[in-house]
Design a protein around this motif. Sequence first.
Motif, PDB file in Angstrom:
ATOM      1  N   PHE A 156       4.186 -10.626  -3.750  1.00 20.52           N
ATOM      2  CA  PHE A 156       2.770 -10.515  -3.396  1.00 20.52           C
ATOM      3  C   PHE A 156       2.245  -9.147  -3.817  1.00 20.52           C
ATOM      4  CE2 PHE A 156       4.531 -13.710  -0.646  1.00 20.52           C
ATOM      5  CZ  PHE A 156       3.549 -14.683  -0.585  1.00 20.52           C
ATOM      6  N   GLU A 157       0.991  -9.117  -4.235  1.00 17.88           N
ATOM      7  CA  GLU A 157       0.364  -7.869  -4.662  1.00 17.88           C
ATOM      8  C   GLU A 157      -0.539  -7.312  -3.557  1.00 17.88           C
ATOM      9  OE1 GLU A 157      -1.717  -8.785  -8.251  1.00 17.88           O
ATOM     10  OE2 GLU A 157       0.114  -8.974  -9.454  1.00 17.88           O
ATOM     11  N   ASP A 158      -0.793  -6.005  -3.658  1.00 17.46           N
ATOM     12  CA  ASP A 158      -1.707  -5.327  -2.719  1.00 17.46           C
ATOM     13  C   ASP A 158      -1.366  -5.633  -1.266  1.00 17.46           C
ATOM     14  OD1 ASP A 158      -3.212  -4.230  -4.848  1.00 17.46           O
ATOM     15  OD2 ASP A 158      -4.356  -6.083  -5.020  1.00 17.46           O
ATOM     16  N   VAL A 159      -0.063  -5.535  -0.936  1.00 16.63           N
ATOM     17  CA  VAL A 159       0.383  -5.972   0.391  1.00 16.63           C
ATOM     18  C   VAL A 159      -0.165  -5.079   1.499  1.00 16.63           C
ATOM     19  CG1 VAL A 159       2.439  -7.187  -0.395  1.00 16.63           C
ATOM     20  CG2 VAL A 159       2.558  -4.725   0.048  1.00 16.63           C
ATOM     21  N   TYR A 160      -0.338  -3.792   1.240  1.00 18.72           N
ATOM     22  CA  TYR A 160      -0.845  -2.904   2.289  1.00 18.72           C
ATOM     23  C   TYR A 160      -2.294  -3.246   2.615  1.00 18.72           C
ATOM     24  CZ  TYR A 160       3.224  -0.240   0.703  1.00 18.72           C
ATOM     25  OH  TYR A 160       4.492   0.142   0.344  1.00 18.72           O
ATOM     26  N   THR A 161      -3.077  -3.495   1.579  1.00 20.97           N
ATOM     27  CA  THR A 161      -4.479  -3.869   1.776  1.00 20.97           C
ATOM     28  C   THR A 161      -4.599  -5.218   2.466  1.00 20.97           C
ATOM     29  OG1 THR A 161      -5.167  -2.614  -0.163  1.00 20.97           O
ATOM     30  CG2 THR A 161      -6.633  -4.384   0.579  1.00 20.97           C
ATOM     31  N   LYS A 162      -3.823  -6.190   1.994  1.00 20.14           N
ATOM     32  CA  LYS A 162      -3.885  -7.531   2.589  1.00 20.14           C
ATOM     33  C   LYS A 162      -3.471  -7.499   4.059  1.00 20.14           C
ATOM     34  CE  LYS A 162      -3.429 -10.582  -1.437  1.00 20.14           C
ATOM     35  NZ  LYS A 162      -3.481  -9.629  -2.551  1.00 20.14           N
ATOM     36  N   ALA A 163      -2.521  -6.652   4.393  1.00 17.86           N
ATOM     37  CA  ALA A 163      -2.088  -6.555   5.792  1.00 17.86           C
ATOM     38  C   ALA A 163      -3.241  -6.087   6.680  1.00 17.86           C
ATOM     39  CB  ALA A 163      -0.899  -5.608   5.896  1.00 17.86           C
ATOM     40  N   LEU A 164      -3.959  -5.033   6.261  1.00 13.58           N
ATOM     41  CA  LEU A 164      -5.091  -4.553   7.057  1.00 13.58           C
ATOM     42  C   LEU A 164      -6.201  -5.594   7.114  1.00 13.58           C
ATOM     43  CD1 LEU A 164      -5.418  -0.777   6.068  1.00 13.58           C
ATOM     44  CD2 LEU A 164      -4.198  -1.799   7.991  1.00 13.58           C
ATOM     45  N   GLN A 165      -6.446  -6.261   5.997  1.00 19.59           N
ATOM     46  CA  GLN A 165      -7.467  -7.311   5.991  1.00 19.59           C
ATOM     47  C   GLN A 165      -7.124  -8.444   6.958  1.00 19.59           C
ATOM     48  OE1 GLN A 165      -7.293  -8.211   1.811  1.00 19.59           O
ATOM     49  NE2 GLN A 165      -9.153  -7.027   1.335  1.00 19.59           N
ATOM     50  N   ALA A 166      -5.833  -8.696   7.130  1.00 15.71           N
ATOM     51  CA  ALA A 166      -5.391  -9.795   8.001  1.00 15.71           C
ATOM     52  C   ALA A 166      -5.530  -9.460   9.479  1.00 15.71           C
ATOM     53  CB  ALA A 166      -3.938 -10.145   7.693  1.00 15.71           C
ATOM     54  N   GLY A 167      -5.714  -8.169   9.796  1.00 17.62           N
ATOM     55  CA  GLY A 167      -5.834  -7.765  11.190  1.00 17.62           C
ATOM     56  C   GLY A 167      -4.733  -6.844  11.670  1.00 17.62           C
ATOM     57  N   ILE A 168      -3.864  -6.434  10.756  1.00 13.88           N
ATOM     58  CA  ILE A 168      -2.805  -5.477  11.092  1.00 13.88           C
ATOM     59  C   ILE A 168      -3.432  -4.108  11.387  1.00 13.88           C
ATOM     60  CG2 ILE A 168      -0.884  -4.166  10.083  1.00 13.88           C
ATOM     61  CD1 ILE A 168      -0.014  -6.942  10.854  1.00 13.88           C
ATOM     62  N   ASP A 169      -2.848  -3.395  12.351  1.00  9.81           N
ATOM     63  CA  ASP A 169      -3.302  -2.043  12.678  1.00  9.81           C
ATOM     64  C   ASP A 169      -2.400  -0.964  12.097  1.00  9.81           C
ATOM     65  OD1 ASP A 169      -5.402  -2.971  14.524  1.00  9.81           O
ATOM     66  OD2 ASP A 169      -3.706  -3.590  15.776  1.00  9.81           O
ATOM     67  N   ILE A 170      -1.100  -1.235  12.002  1.00  5.83           N
ATOM     68  CA  ILE A 170      -0.144  -0.221  11.584  1.00  5.83           C
ATOM     69  C   ILE A 170       0.783  -0.783  10.518  1.00  5.83           C
ATOM     70  CG2 ILE A 170       1.858   1.155  12.325  1.00  5.83           C
ATOM     71  CD1 ILE A 170       0.510   1.461  15.026  1.00  5.83           C
ATOM     72  N   ILE A 171       0.890  -0.049   9.428  1.00  7.06           N
ATOM     73  CA  ILE A 171       1.812  -0.381   8.346  1.00  7.06           C
ATOM     74  C   ILE A 171       3.104   0.384   8.604  1.00  7.06           C
ATOM     75  CG2 ILE A 171       2.241  -0.165   5.867  1.00  7.06           C
ATOM     76  CD1 ILE A 171      -0.869  -0.428   5.564  1.00  7.06           C
ATOM     77  N   LEU A 172       4.151  -0.353   8.869  1.00  5.71           N
ATOM     78  CA  LEU A 172       5.427   0.241   9.269  1.00  5.71           C
ATOM     79  C   LEU A 172       6.368   0.366   8.076  1.00  5.71           C
ATOM     80  CD1 LEU A 172       7.264   1.128  11.704  1.00  5.71           C
ATOM     81  CD2 LEU A 172       8.054  -1.258  11.772  1.00  5.71           C
ATOM     82  N   HIS A 173       6.910   1.579   7.899  1.00  8.41           N
ATOM     83  CA  HIS A 173       8.019   1.813   6.973  1.00  8.41           C
ATOM     84  C   HIS A 173       7.706   1.356   5.539  1.00  8.41           C
ATOM     85  CE1 HIS A 173      11.932   2.323   5.394  1.00  8.41           C
ATOM     86  NE2 HIS A 173      12.661   1.942   6.428  1.00  8.41           N
ATOM     87  N   PRO A 174       6.600   1.858   4.960  1.00  7.76           N
ATOM     88  CA  PRO A 174       6.403   1.592   3.533  1.00  7.76           C
ATOM     89  C   PRO A 174       7.498   2.299   2.732  1.00  7.76           C
ATOM     90  CG  PRO A 174       4.875   3.272   4.267  1.00  7.76           C
ATOM     91  CD  PRO A 174       5.577   2.772   5.504  1.00  7.76           C
TER      92      PRO A 174
END
Length: 493
Positions: free
Chosen positions: A270-288
């Motif tokens: 999957f591409e742009d996973v950090y952006t898609k995560a925030l768009q989905a409603g995620i608040d915190i991106i863990l352990h990039p």
Amino acid sequence: MYDLDALRERLAQLIIQRVDCVYIGNKDYERKIKDYVSNNCGGFILFGGEKNKVRHFIKELQSLSKVPLFIASDIECGLARQIEDTTPFPCQMALASALYPDDHNLLIQMLSVISEECKYMGINMPLIPVLDVNKNPDNPIISTRAFSDDPQIVSWFAKYYADIFNKNNLIAVAKHFPGHGDTSVDSHISLPVINKTKGELINCDLLPFNNAIKYGLQGIMIGHLKVPSLDKDYPATLSNEIVNKLLRTDMGYQGLALTDAMNMSALENFEDVYTKALQAGIDIILHPINFDECLNSLMSSFHKGLLREETINRAYEKVINIKQKGFFPIDTINLEKNREIAKSICKKSITLIKDNDNLIPIPNNSYYHLFVLDEGNKHNSAVFREFFRDSITMDNLDKARDKDLIIVIFTVISAWHGNSGISNESKTVIQSLIKLAHHSIVVSLGSPYVLRHFSDANVLISAYEPTLQAQENTVKGLFGEIEFNRNLPIKIS
């Protein structure tokens, strides 16, 4: 005109980066971590390290940060899972065996100890409990990390975890929503697909999370899981249908939503996973994989119009509101008292599954041979070898003929391993030994599910994990010094 520096700082607050604490003391490594702090990183997830060094380094990082840092850690077996010279507790399935359904007082004592040690270390975000319902006996990554294959048992524990950690002002994070228990794939390696209907999920996998939400648990980790009945296109971490619609709207969850670790291979297609995560409603991106790359990727998405400012602000405000409540470290702990509580739980956690011939306890004048199966030779079996010194090996299997035999099986449940059981060849060897032996006792030091292959054995025992403490208590139970429980929290038939 946007204040891009302020926007970058807000985005940085949504990232929790890895710290390998074994490198504390290395000035170059410490400088790199401090650079993350100066760039407004939201927090860190700790791996490994020595107690005093980690504690002092976390204090230093907090003193350097403009905003309080989230300090997270995977401590499913107590802080000793990560930090040296802290208190080890049994895995979650062993806890269910020892404590469910009556011993909530001992559970509260355990959770209070973990809370106390977290606050002493400066950890404010314990990444527990695992609320997956382990329905697949071949699950390579959950298995004994789960309490049970029964959602009611898992839900019973969810209440106490939420209550005790909230009272201690800690942000417990339940995982792995919407449920990682019914898969044979490790999401560290590839993307699991959960082929359940929404109704099946509601009646099983989602029940513990609903209970956690009911009792006010403040964090939920979203698993890297493909669930076609909920979203045919995206895994849960990137799914608006699963995070925003199911978790937040349908289930009413208002707390923090974290990704599972973003260095895992499940999302590699999957591409742009950090952006898609925030768009989905995620608040915190863990352990990039890399803090700077993650932050630059999010900024790039904003410039391209792919990430809206209101999406960033929604997550940022939730993070800041929790941080503004404050975290309150403590200065002392009583490790001796804490370890006595842990020992009392471990003594209760060994399960006698089968003993139709009443062979347990073993008489002192009996003579048992020992066979140890440890694929990969990763474990220390000295405890058993001290008491049962006449060993049978792969080279002399026929020595087991008409002998009384103890078979000890070590298994591994860990990230990137891909398997929680044993090979078909090993199953065949053990089955042949059982047929050769006069009496056979099979002990699992790891997944209890391996025991389903050895129903012809006279005795089946699950110790749930390969720790020396579990081995010592198993040996004590074999000789009648402590009593095994009969409370297996899963079905293995």
